[in-house]
Design a protein around this motif. Sequence first.
Motif, PDB file in Angstrom:
ATOM      1  N   LEU A  33      20.429 112.779  44.881  1.00 53.00           N
ATOM      2  CA  LEU A  33      21.778 111.738  45.221  1.00 53.00           C
ATOM      3  C   LEU A  33      22.765 112.172  44.165  1.00 53.00           C
ATOM      4  O   LEU A  33      23.902 111.885  44.184  1.00 53.00           O
ATOM      5  CB  LEU A  33      21.319 110.491  45.560  1.00 53.00           C
ATOM      6  N   GLN A  34      22.187 112.122  42.887  1.00 53.72           N
ATOM      7  CA  GLN A  34      23.151 112.234  41.839  1.00 53.72           C
ATOM      8  C   GLN A  34      23.942 113.312  41.717  1.00 53.72           C
ATOM      9  O   GLN A  34      25.185 113.489  41.621  1.00 53.72           O
ATOM     10  CB  GLN A  34      22.205 112.372  40.541  1.00 53.72           C
ATOM     11  N   GLU A  35      23.295 114.600  42.209  1.00 50.51           N
ATOM     12  CA  GLU A  35      23.894 115.971  42.216  1.00 50.51           C
ATOM     13  C   GLU A  35      24.661 116.104  43.507  1.00 50.51           C
ATOM     14  O   GLU A  35      25.339 116.967  43.626  1.00 50.51           O
ATOM     15  CB  GLU A  35      22.858 117.051  41.898  1.00 50.51           C
ATOM     16  N   GLN A  36      24.660 114.884  44.404  1.00 50.21           N
ATOM     17  CA  GLN A  36      25.384 114.894  45.646  1.00 50.21           C
ATOM     18  C   GLN A  36      24.998 116.254  46.415  1.00 50.21           C
ATOM     19  O   GLN A  36      25.764 116.867  47.347  1.00 50.21           O
ATOM     20  CB  GLN A  36      26.787 115.086  45.403  1.00 50.21           C
ATOM     21  N   THR A  37      23.524 116.715  46.332  1.00 50.63           N
ATOM     22  CA  THR A  37      22.891 117.599  47.317  1.00 50.63           C
ATOM     23  C   THR A  37      22.950 117.297  48.712  1.00 50.63           C
ATOM     24  O   THR A  37      23.273 117.824  49.617  1.00 50.63           O
ATOM     25  CB  THR A  37      21.794 118.109  46.688  1.00 50.63           C
ATOM     26  N   VAL A  38      22.799 115.941  48.814  1.00 52.93           N
ATOM     27  CA  VAL A  38      22.513 115.068  49.845  1.00 52.93           C
ATOM     28  C   VAL A  38      23.440 114.137  49.833  1.00 52.93           C
ATOM     29  O   VAL A  38      23.556 113.223  48.965  1.00 52.93           O
ATOM     30  CB  VAL A  38      20.979 114.826  50.350  1.00 52.93           C
ATOM     31  N   VAL A  39      23.666 113.342  51.317  1.00 51.84           N
ATOM     32  CA  VAL A  39      24.302 112.059  51.142  1.00 51.84           C
ATOM     33  C   VAL A  39      23.320 110.855  51.281  1.00 51.84           C
ATOM     34  O   VAL A  39      23.575 109.860  50.876  1.00 51.84           O
ATOM     35  CB  VAL A  39      25.357 112.150  52.329  1.00 51.84           C
ATOM     36  N   ALA A  40      22.237 111.321  51.834  1.00 47.08           N
ATOM     37  CA  ALA A  40      21.162 110.289  51.862  1.00 47.08           C
ATOM     38  C   ALA A  40      19.886 110.700  51.894  1.00 47.08           C
ATOM     39  O   ALA A  40      19.698 111.812  52.148  1.00 47.08           O
ATOM     40  CB  ALA A  40      21.440 109.334  53.117  1.00 47.08           C
ATOM     41  N   VAL A  41      18.857 109.989  51.706  1.00 52.31           N
ATOM     42  CA  VAL A  41      17.455 110.196  51.793  1.00 52.31           C
ATOM     43  C   VAL A  41      16.498 109.502  52.595  1.00 52.31           C
ATOM     44  O   VAL A  41      16.929 108.176  52.524  1.00 52.31           O
ATOM     45  CB  VAL A  41      16.788 110.170  50.283  1.00 52.31           C
ATOM     46  N   VAL A  42      15.994 109.770  53.570  1.00 51.97           N
ATOM     47  CA  VAL A  42      15.341 109.098  54.414  1.00 51.97           C
ATOM     48  C   VAL A  42      13.850 109.103  53.969  1.00 51.97           C
ATOM     49  O   VAL A  42      13.066 110.018  53.760  1.00 51.97           O
ATOM     50  CB  VAL A  42      15.018 109.515  55.867  1.00 51.97           C
ATOM     51  N   GLY A  43      13.381 107.923  53.300  1.00 50.50           N
ATOM     52  CA  GLY A  43      12.042 107.736  52.761  1.00 50.50           C
ATOM     53  C   GLY A  43      11.308 106.317  53.242  1.00 50.50           C
ATOM     54  O   GLY A  43      11.651 105.728  54.142  1.00 50.50           O
ATOM     55  N   TYR A  44      10.375 105.867  52.381  1.00 50.99           N
ATOM     56  CA  TYR A  44       9.629 104.656  52.563  1.00 50.99           C
ATOM     57  C   TYR A  44      10.149 103.597  51.484  1.00 50.99           C
ATOM     58  O   TYR A  44      10.031 104.070  50.358  1.00 50.99           O
ATOM     59  CB  TYR A  44       8.480 104.939  52.692  1.00 50.99           C
ATOM     60  N   THR A  52       1.994  97.339  52.966  1.00 49.46           N
ATOM     61  CA  THR A  52       2.787  97.893  53.949  1.00 49.46           C
ATOM     62  C   THR A  52       4.108  98.887  53.322  1.00 49.46           C
ATOM     63  O   THR A  52       4.430  98.630  52.253  1.00 49.46           O
ATOM     64  CB  THR A  52       3.388  96.778  54.873  1.00 49.46           C
ATOM     65  N   ALA A  53       4.579  99.541  54.139  1.00 47.88           N
ATOM     66  CA  ALA A  53       5.771 100.163  53.834  1.00 47.88           C
ATOM     67  C   ALA A  53       6.431 100.292  54.937  1.00 47.88           C
ATOM     68  O   ALA A  53       6.167 100.276  56.143  1.00 47.88           O
ATOM     69  CB  ALA A  53       5.554 101.583  53.443  1.00 47.88           C
ATOM     70  N   SER A  54       8.015 100.336  54.773  1.00 49.87           N
ATOM     71  CA  SER A  54       8.948 100.372  55.995  1.00 49.87           C
ATOM     72  C   SER A  54       9.831 101.473  55.684  1.00 49.87           C
ATOM     73  O   SER A  54      10.166 101.669  54.460  1.00 49.87           O
ATOM     74  CB  SER A  54       9.793  99.214  56.168  1.00 49.87           C
ATOM     75  N   PRO A  55      10.200 102.580  56.636  1.00 41.50           N
ATOM     76  CA  PRO A  55      11.189 103.437  56.509  1.00 41.50           C
ATOM     77  C   PRO A  55      12.588 103.066  56.096  1.00 41.50           C
ATOM     78  O   PRO A  55      12.884 101.672  56.499  1.00 41.50           O
ATOM     79  CB  PRO A  55      11.254 104.137  57.963  1.00 41.50           C
ATOM     80  N   ALA A  56      13.230 103.723  55.393  1.00 35.29           N
ATOM     81  CA  ALA A  56      14.641 103.403  54.882  1.00 35.29           C
ATOM     82  C   ALA A  56      15.576 104.663  54.537  1.00 35.29           C
ATOM     83  O   ALA A  56      14.891 105.697  54.336  1.00 35.29           O
ATOM     84  CB  ALA A  56      14.253 102.559  53.839  1.00 35.29           C
ATOM     85  N   LEU A  57      16.822 104.152  54.786  1.00 34.52           N
ATOM     86  CA  LEU A  57      17.747 105.448  54.282  1.00 34.52           C
ATOM     87  C   LEU A  57      18.292 105.076  53.025  1.00 34.52           C
ATOM     88  O   LEU A  57      18.996 103.774  52.766  1.00 34.52           O
ATOM     89  CB  LEU A  57      18.924 105.336  55.554  1.00 34.52           C
ATOM     90  N   VAL A  58      18.123 105.745  51.989  1.00 40.03           N
ATOM     91  CA  VAL A  58      18.618 105.237  50.740  1.00 40.03           C
ATOM     92  C   VAL A  58      19.749 106.272  50.340  1.00 40.03           C
ATOM     93  O   VAL A  58      19.822 107.468  50.650  1.00 40.03           O
ATOM     94  CB  VAL A  58      17.733 105.254  49.546  1.00 40.03           C
ATOM     95  N   THR A  59      20.964 105.505  49.771  1.00 32.56           N
ATOM     96  CA  THR A  59      22.111 106.517  49.239  1.00 32.56           C
ATOM     97  C   THR A  59      22.585 106.800  48.030  1.00 32.56           C
ATOM     98  O   THR A  59      23.348 107.119  47.812  1.00 32.56           O
ATOM     99  CB  THR A  59      23.410 105.934  50.272  1.00 32.56           C
ATOM    100  N   THR A  60      22.017 105.762  47.145  1.00 31.60           N
ATOM    101  CA  THR A  60      22.216 105.834  45.810  1.00 31.60           C
ATOM    102  C   THR A  60      20.924 106.094  44.936  1.00 31.60           C
ATOM    103  O   THR A  60      19.894 105.602  45.163  1.00 31.60           O
ATOM    104  CB  THR A  60      22.947 104.305  45.282  1.00 31.60           C
ATOM    105  N   PRO A  61      21.232 106.566  43.808  1.00 30.53           N
ATOM    106  CA  PRO A  61      20.001 106.972  42.737  1.00 30.53           C
ATOM    107  C   PRO A  61      19.503 105.607  42.567  1.00 30.53           C
ATOM    108  O   PRO A  61      18.002 105.785  42.345  1.00 30.53           O
ATOM    109  CB  PRO A  61      20.729 107.673  41.617  1.00 30.53           C
ATOM    110  N   GLU A  62      19.846 104.379  42.429  1.00 29.55           N
ATOM    111  CA  GLU A  62      19.481 103.341  41.990  1.00 29.55           C
ATOM    112  C   GLU A  62      18.477 102.999  43.133  1.00 29.55           C
ATOM    113  O   GLU A  62      17.395 102.381  43.011  1.00 29.55           O
ATOM    114  CB  GLU A  62      20.473 102.280  41.815  1.00 29.55           C
ATOM    115  N   GLN A  63      18.887 102.970  44.549  1.00 31.93           N
ATOM    116  CA  GLN A  63      18.102 102.485  45.749  1.00 31.93           C
ATOM    117  C   GLN A  63      16.553 103.726  45.658  1.00 31.93           C
ATOM    118  O   GLN A  63      15.677 103.138  46.070  1.00 31.93           O
ATOM    119  CB  GLN A  63      18.621 102.791  46.913  1.00 31.93           C
ATOM    120  N   ALA A  64      17.056 104.882  45.211  1.00 32.03           N
ATOM    121  CA  ALA A  64      16.051 105.969  45.306  1.00 32.03           C
ATOM    122  C   ALA A  64      14.937 105.632  44.273  1.00 32.03           C
ATOM    123  O   ALA A  64      13.799 106.000  44.734  1.00 32.03           O
ATOM    124  CB  ALA A  64      16.680 107.346  44.983  1.00 32.03           C
ATOM    125  N   ASP A  65      15.091 104.685  43.410  1.00 33.98           N
ATOM    126  CA  ASP A  65      14.054 104.535  42.366  1.00 33.98           C
ATOM    127  C   ASP A  65      13.319 103.362  42.970  1.00 33.98           C
ATOM    128  O   ASP A  65      12.210 103.037  42.421  1.00 33.98           O
ATOM    129  CB  ASP A  65      14.839 103.888  41.256  1.00 33.98           C
TER     130      ASP A  65
END
Lengths: 314, 167
Positions: A33-44, A52-65
């Motif tokens: 996300l930092q290098e803007q290789t992708v616009v979003a990451v689909v993860g948990y 429990t865990a839920s699927p999520a779309l993260v768009t910033t490095p802070e969220q990715a953490d």
Amino acid sequence: MNSKAQKIKAASIDPAYYEAVTRAIRLEAAKLLQEQTVVAVVGYLPGRRRGTASPALVTTPEQADRLIFSPACVNNLSVYLTKSKKGVLKKGRIGIVAKGCDMRALAGLMGESQIKREDLFIIGIACAGVYGSGLDRTDPLDEHNIAGKCRECSVHLPEGADVSTGTLVELSDLAPVEATEMARLEAMSTAERWAFWKEHFSRCIRCMACRQICPFCYCEQCLCDKNRPQAVEISPRPAGNMAWHIVRAMHLAGRCGGCAECERVCPMDIPLNLLNRRMAKELKDLYDYESTRLPQEKGPLTQYRDDDDQSFIK
Amino acid sequence: MHHEKVKHDFEPKIIAFVCTWCTYAGADLAGTSRMQYPDNVRVLKFPCTGRIDPVFILRAFQKGADGVLVSGCHPGDCHYMAGNFHARRRFAAFRALLGFIGVDLERLQFSWVSAAEGGKWVEVVTELTEKVRAMGPMQEFKALENEEQWSGALGTPELKEAFDSIG
């Protein structure tokens, strides 16, 4: 990258393994996300309740953490890239966290020209298995709470991913529950099998969760929702239920990646993966086709050979 | 020329899904050649066997068919080049699925009948009709049609207990 992963057998999976994978995913997602290789990451992301865990779309490095991986990460995330969930891919290249079985779904979707490989950055996970639906989630993953599909998993490693995380640990001596059930069904007489499925399908409430969760059920208009002419009765009655499940299994034949999400989401616990497995086995026997982690150009029912078996045709 | 019509206790309903280029023409040839075949068969004409969706077969059984025949051009003779090759794979899979669900596959017949094979059409239809006649009516799907959801007993002790516990 996969060659580095070696098989370690264990009785239960050490939480340290999940911490390591979680760290690796966070690092990778933040970098992308930092290098803007992708616009979003689909993860948990962690769910609200423990275990429990839920699927999520993260768009910033802070969220990715905040991304995680745990045995509660059961979802097949590839469903978020299909036509049925509109628009995710239009925004640009997407990173996606994928287990081995999810890789098969992604490969299937690529084979059907639903997604392009270059639109994806796949963060693969060397996956030991996930919790089964409705089983105890407080203990670490072991023989007692692992999902049925993971007991016979042959795709622990995310072959074909852009980056692979985790060192594979496998649970030792898992009883193949699904294969046993399959053998039991196949040994039955025709009438007994009919009674078995009739009993299961009559419980179906037609919530269509099996369709909504399936990465391959991406039709804009489902045949089974049509009214004029009506192919399958819509109300939850035994006749329509039987037809729906036959049509579902038939439409997935030769496409299903075996993620068993349909069975997991079924509120009535209908063993749907048995149907999928049976069709996969049949197509393997007849046409030597298997769902793989790498895209294949054509499925078994969209191609033919001149010398296909026709012993059943007069 | 006219055969004496034999009375049977059970007259099965056979639905035949046929392709217009081969089997329909074959059945036509049987007719114009004045060959006799059972009138139990109801012929439905399709452009190609590739157009015959497994759902049609399912629907036929649900709506009261005792037997289903699917018939088209011999491999290599398809008017649309490959329709019957695709159909062959699809029906092989569908047959396996029905078998696994627990449907008697003796009631479902596939055949290749060309436009010149009026005799073979008569043979296929007669054989299937007699086979299904001997097997009796198809009960499974018809029973489902007449069933309602939750057909089980509603007054069981378990349900009563669950109801009471709601308070």
